[in-house]
Write a protein that holds these residues in place. Sequence first.
Motif, PDB file in Angstrom:
ATOM      1  N   ALA A  41       0.826  -1.176  -0.082  1.00  0.00           N
ATOM      2  CA  ALA A  41      -0.130  -0.192   0.066  1.00  0.00           C
ATOM      3  C   ALA A  41       1.092   1.099   0.129  1.00  0.00           C
ATOM      4  CB  ALA A  41      -0.843   0.020   1.334  1.00  0.00           C
ATOM      5  N   ALA A  42       1.862   1.195   0.757  1.00  0.00           N
ATOM      6  CA  ALA A  42       2.711   2.385   0.883  1.00  0.00           C
ATOM      7  C   ALA A  42       3.382   2.590  -0.539  1.00  0.00           C
ATOM      8  CB  ALA A  42       3.747   2.194   1.850  1.00  0.00           C
ATOM      9  N   ALA A  43       3.937   1.431  -1.281  1.00  0.00           N
ATOM     10  CA  ALA A  43       4.285   1.522  -2.722  1.00  0.00           C
ATOM     11  C   ALA A  43       3.477   2.031  -3.630  1.00  0.00           C
ATOM     12  CB  ALA A  43       5.103   0.275  -2.904  1.00  0.00           C
ATOM     13  N   GLU A  44       2.146   1.847  -3.395  1.00  0.00           N
ATOM     14  CA  GLU A  44       1.113   2.520  -4.342  1.00  0.00           C
ATOM     15  C   GLU A  44       0.798   3.869  -4.187  1.00  0.00           C
ATOM     16  OE1 GLU A  44      -2.080  -0.158  -3.507  1.00  0.00           O
ATOM     17  OE2 GLU A  44      -1.321  -1.964  -4.568  1.00  0.00           O
ATOM     18  N   TYR A  45       1.028   4.191  -2.768  1.00  0.00           N
ATOM     19  CA  TYR A  45       0.696   5.602  -2.531  1.00  0.00           C
ATOM     20  C   TYR A  45       2.018   6.308  -3.159  1.00  0.00           C
ATOM     21  CZ  TYR A  45      -3.035   4.786   0.537  1.00  0.00           C
ATOM     22  OH  TYR A  45      -4.489   4.346   0.954  1.00  0.00           O
ATOM     23  N   ALA A  46       3.166   5.934  -2.981  1.00  0.00           N
ATOM     24  CA  ALA A  46       4.197   6.611  -3.460  1.00  0.00           C
ATOM     25  C   ALA A  46       4.484   6.695  -5.078  1.00  0.00           C
ATOM     26  CB  ALA A  46       5.544   5.950  -3.072  1.00  0.00           C
ATOM     27  N   LEU A  47       4.008   5.623  -5.658  1.00  0.00           N
ATOM     28  CA  LEU A  47       3.645   5.681  -7.091  1.00  0.00           C
ATOM     29  C   LEU A  47       2.497   6.931  -7.444  1.00  0.00           C
ATOM     30  CD1 LEU A  47       4.603   4.780  -9.738  1.00  0.00           C
ATOM     31  CD2 LEU A  47       2.631   2.925  -9.397  1.00  0.00           C
ATOM     32  N   ILE A  48       1.539   7.017  -6.648  1.00  0.00           N
ATOM     33  CA  ILE A  48       0.493   7.870  -7.115  1.00  0.00           C
ATOM     34  C   ILE A  48       0.836   9.257  -6.961  1.00  0.00           C
ATOM     35  CG2 ILE A  48      -1.871   8.942  -6.190  1.00  0.00           C
ATOM     36  CD1 ILE A  48      -2.456   5.864  -5.599  1.00  0.00           C
ATOM     37  N   ILE A  51       3.377  10.203  -9.754  1.00  0.00           N
ATOM     38  CA  ILE A  51       2.595  10.532 -10.928  1.00  0.00           C
ATOM     39  C   ILE A  51       2.064  12.198 -10.897  1.00  0.00           C
ATOM     40  CG2 ILE A  51       0.527  10.052 -12.098  1.00  0.00           C
ATOM     41  CD1 ILE A  51       1.286   7.253 -11.906  1.00  0.00           C
ATOM     42  N   ILE A  52       1.590  12.340  -9.638  1.00  0.00           N
ATOM     43  CA  ILE A  52       0.981  13.581  -9.492  1.00  0.00           C
ATOM     44  C   ILE A  52       2.012  14.835  -9.592  1.00  0.00           C
ATOM     45  CG2 ILE A  52      -0.181  15.123  -7.665  1.00  0.00           C
ATOM     46  CD1 ILE A  52      -1.896  12.700  -6.867  1.00  0.00           C
ATOM     47  N   GLY A  53       3.189  14.470  -8.798  1.00  0.00           N
ATOM     48  CA  GLY A  53       4.406  15.430  -8.852  1.00  0.00           C
ATOM     49  C   GLY A  53       4.870  15.745 -10.141  1.00  0.00           C
ATOM     50  N   ALA A  54       4.662  14.702 -11.013  1.00  0.00           N
ATOM     51  CA  ALA A  54       5.287  14.778 -12.537  1.00  0.00           C
ATOM     52  C   ALA A  54       4.167  15.673 -13.318  1.00  0.00           C
ATOM     53  CB  ALA A  54       5.448  13.310 -12.996  1.00  0.00           C
ATOM     54  N   GLY A  55       2.999  15.507 -12.990  1.00  0.00           N
ATOM     55  CA  GLY A  55       2.051  16.155 -13.529  1.00  0.00           C
ATOM     56  C   GLY A  55       1.912  17.615 -13.412  1.00  0.00           C
ATOM     57  N   ILE A  56       2.505  17.939 -12.031  1.00  0.00           N
ATOM     58  CA  ILE A  56       2.508  19.234 -11.460  1.00  0.00           C
ATOM     59  C   ILE A  56       3.776  20.074 -12.121  1.00  0.00           C
ATOM     60  CG2 ILE A  56       2.971  20.680  -9.462  1.00  0.00           C
ATOM     61  CD1 ILE A  56       1.035  18.925  -7.831  1.00  0.00           C
TER      62      ILE A  56
END
Length: 83
Positions: A41-48, A51-56
């Motif tokens: 779950a922690a790895a999934e949150y880190a991936l999300i 992705i959001i950081g790359a979009g910003i």
Amino acid sequence: MSILSCGCFFEGVVAMTWSETMGFFMRNIIKSYLSDESGAAAAEYALILAIIGAGIATAAIALGSSISGALSSAATAISGYTY
């Protein structure tokens, strides 16, 4: 007479050696580690978040040039203004 041989409290219990006890302990740790999904779950949150950081970052780069152009136009208009 020991507690194990009196048959009153631990009847049918077989004393384990230190290596057997540690083996049992290690098997339990490995089983709990393999069945634990909190790291997933922690790895999934880190991936999300990545992705959001790359979009910003992409949006900031794209909007940065637009904002820079708008500020340059405003500066040109202001510098050409006379009182």
